[in-house]
Design a protein around this motif. Structure first.
Motif, short mmCIF file in Angstrom:
data_model
loop_
_atom_site.label_atom_id
_atom_site.label_comp_id
_atom_site.label_asym_id
_atom_site.label_seq_id
_atom_site.Cartn_x
_atom_site.Cartn_y
_atom_site.Cartn_z
N ALA A 46 -5.22 11.96 1.37
CA ALA A 46 -4.88 11.47 0.03
C ALA A 46 -3.54 10.75 0.03
N TYR A 47 -2.54 11.34 0.69
CA TYR A 47 -1.25 10.65 0.72
C TYR A 47 -1.37 9.36 1.54
N GLY A 48 -2.18 9.40 2.59
CA GLY A 48 -2.38 8.20 3.38
C GLY A 48 -2.96 7.06 2.56
N GLU A 49 -3.87 7.38 1.63
CA GLU A 49 -4.46 6.34 0.79
C GLU A 49 -3.44 5.75 -0.17
N VAL A 50 -2.61 6.61 -0.78
CA VAL A 50 -1.59 6.12 -1.70
C VAL A 50 -0.57 5.26 -0.96
N ALA A 51 -0.13 5.73 0.21
CA ALA A 51 0.84 4.97 0.99
C ALA A 51 0.25 3.63 1.42
N ALA A 52 -1.02 3.61 1.79
CA ALA A 52 -1.67 2.37 2.20
C ALA A 52 -1.79 1.40 1.04
N PHE A 53 -2.04 1.92 -0.16
CA PHE A 53 -2.13 1.05 -1.33
C PHE A 53 -0.83 0.28 -1.53
N TYR A 54 0.29 0.99 -1.52
CA TYR A 54 1.57 0.33 -1.72
C TYR A 54 1.91 -0.60 -0.56
N ARG A 55 1.54 -0.20 0.65
CA ARG A 55 1.80 -1.07 1.81
C ARG A 55 1.03 -2.38 1.69
N LEU A 56 -0.24 -2.29 1.36
CA LEU A 56 -1.05 -3.49 1.28
C LEU A 56 -0.63 -4.41 0.15
N THR A 57 -0.25 -3.85 -0.99
CA THR A 57 0.20 -4.71 -2.10
C THR A 57 1.51 -5.40 -1.75
N ASP A 58 2.39 -4.70 -1.04
CA ASP A 58 3.63 -5.33 -0.59
C ASP A 58 3.34 -6.44 0.42
N GLU A 59 2.47 -6.15 1.38
CA GLU A 59 2.20 -7.11 2.44
C GLU A 59 1.36 -8.28 1.97
N ALA A 60 0.66 -8.13 0.85
CA ALA A 60 -0.09 -9.26 0.30
C ALA A 60 0.84 -10.41 -0.05
N ARG A 61 2.09 -10.08 -0.39
CA ARG A 61 3.06 -11.13 -0.73
C ARG A 61 3.44 -11.97 0.48
N MET A 62 3.16 -11.47 1.69
CA MET A 62 3.47 -12.21 2.91
C MET A 62 2.40 -13.24 3.24
N ALA A 63 1.26 -13.17 2.57
CA ALA A 63 0.14 -14.06 2.89
C ALA A 63 0.52 -15.52 2.64
N PRO A 64 0.09 -16.42 3.52
CA PRO A 64 0.44 -17.83 3.35
C PRO A 64 -0.41 -18.55 2.32
N ASP A 65 -1.48 -17.91 1.85
CA ASP A 65 -2.34 -18.59 0.88
C ASP A 65 -3.00 -17.56 -0.03
N LEU A 66 -3.67 -18.07 -1.04
CA LEU A 66 -4.30 -17.21 -2.05
C LEU A 66 -5.40 -16.36 -1.45
N ASN A 67 -6.16 -16.91 -0.50
CA ASN A 67 -7.24 -16.16 0.13
C ASN A 67 -6.72 -14.90 0.80
N GLY A 68 -5.61 -15.02 1.53
CA GLY A 68 -5.03 -13.85 2.17
C GLY A 68 -4.56 -12.82 1.17
N ARG A 69 -3.94 -13.28 0.09
CA ARG A 69 -3.45 -12.34 -0.93
C ARG A 69 -4.61 -11.60 -1.59
N ILE A 70 -5.68 -12.32 -1.85
CA ILE A 70 -6.84 -11.69 -2.49
C ILE A 70 -7.46 -10.66 -1.56
#
Length: 230
Positions: free
Chosen positions: A32-56
């Motif tokens: 459960a904690y792994g899922e919550v931590a992964a959620f925040y990690r992925l939303t943060d790392e989505a900002r690193m995407a070079p295009d909209l497709n990666g962010r989505i």
């Protein structure tokens, strides 16, 4: 978890392990904690995407993490366990892993998503192999494929096909992810005897546990090949 299925298939659930085993509660809390931590990690790392497709794609994987968290929350509630204090016991260990493996580029974020999470899936699904069927189904549901692995493979393979330097950097990063994942798994087992009981039941003893960690390295090598990093 946005992880990919492990290279080897899980063993069949063992009818001999009780659904009331306290290690099952610990396993659900850890996941459960792994899922919550992964959620925040992925939303943060989505900002690193070079295009909209990666962010989505990253945002979609993040949304799946919260769906998996809800499965675990409900499973813990059925066991009479409050999810927040239960999973908070694992916060420091999992946050330490993410702190030590914070990606500095979009490609590093993709490799971590693919390799790091798949290593975790290997670990959890090995345990699931000895759980009663209804418990194993929860674990496998949480670790189910979210259909984004091909997106990661294509992006990474495309990047490294034209740059030997990029391939070398990402290969080194991938090996670091493997080392940190194994280290953190050992820390978890060192602190939680109930989880050790589950792991020993799944591997058949301490000798087989060592073999399991060697198996992690072999499946890691297979994923390196899939990403073009071998």
């Amino acid at each position: 978890m946005s992880s990919m299925q492990p290279a080897g298939g899980p063993s069949q659930p063992s009818p001999g392990l009780s659904a009331d085993h306290p290690g099952i509660t610990e396993l659900f809390a850890l996941l459960a904690y792994g899922e919550v931590a992964a959620f925040y990690r992925l939303t943060d790392e989505a900002r690193m995407a070079p295009d909209l497709n990666g962010r989505i794609n990253m945002a979609t994987m993040a949304a799946a993490e919260m769906g998996h968290y809800e499965l675990l929350r409900d499973a813990l509630e059925r066991r009479g366990v409050d999810v927040i204090p239960a999973m908070s016991r694992y916060a420091s260990l999992l946050e330490n892993y993410h702190r030590l493996t914070t990606p500095s580029t979009w490609l590093e974020a993709l490799v971590k998503t693919y390799v790091g999470d798949a290593l975790a899936a290997d670990f959890y699904l090995e345990i699931a192999g000895v759980l009663p069927l209804e418990i194993a189904d929860v674990v496998r549901g949480v670790l189910s494929e979210t259909c984004h692995s091909q997106f990661v493979i294509e992006e990474v393979r495309s990047a490294v096909s034209t740059s030997d330097m990029q391939r070398s950097r990402l290969a080194l990063w991938s090996r670091r992810l493997l080392g940190e994942a194994i280290t953190q798994a050992q820390y978890v087992l060192a602190e939680r005897d109930d989880l050790v009981d589950l792991m020993l039941a799944s591997t058949g003893g301490l000798g087989q546990l060592a073999e399991f960690f060697e198996h992690l390295q072999r499946t890691h090598a297979e994923r390196m090949t899939q990403l073009g990093l071998a």
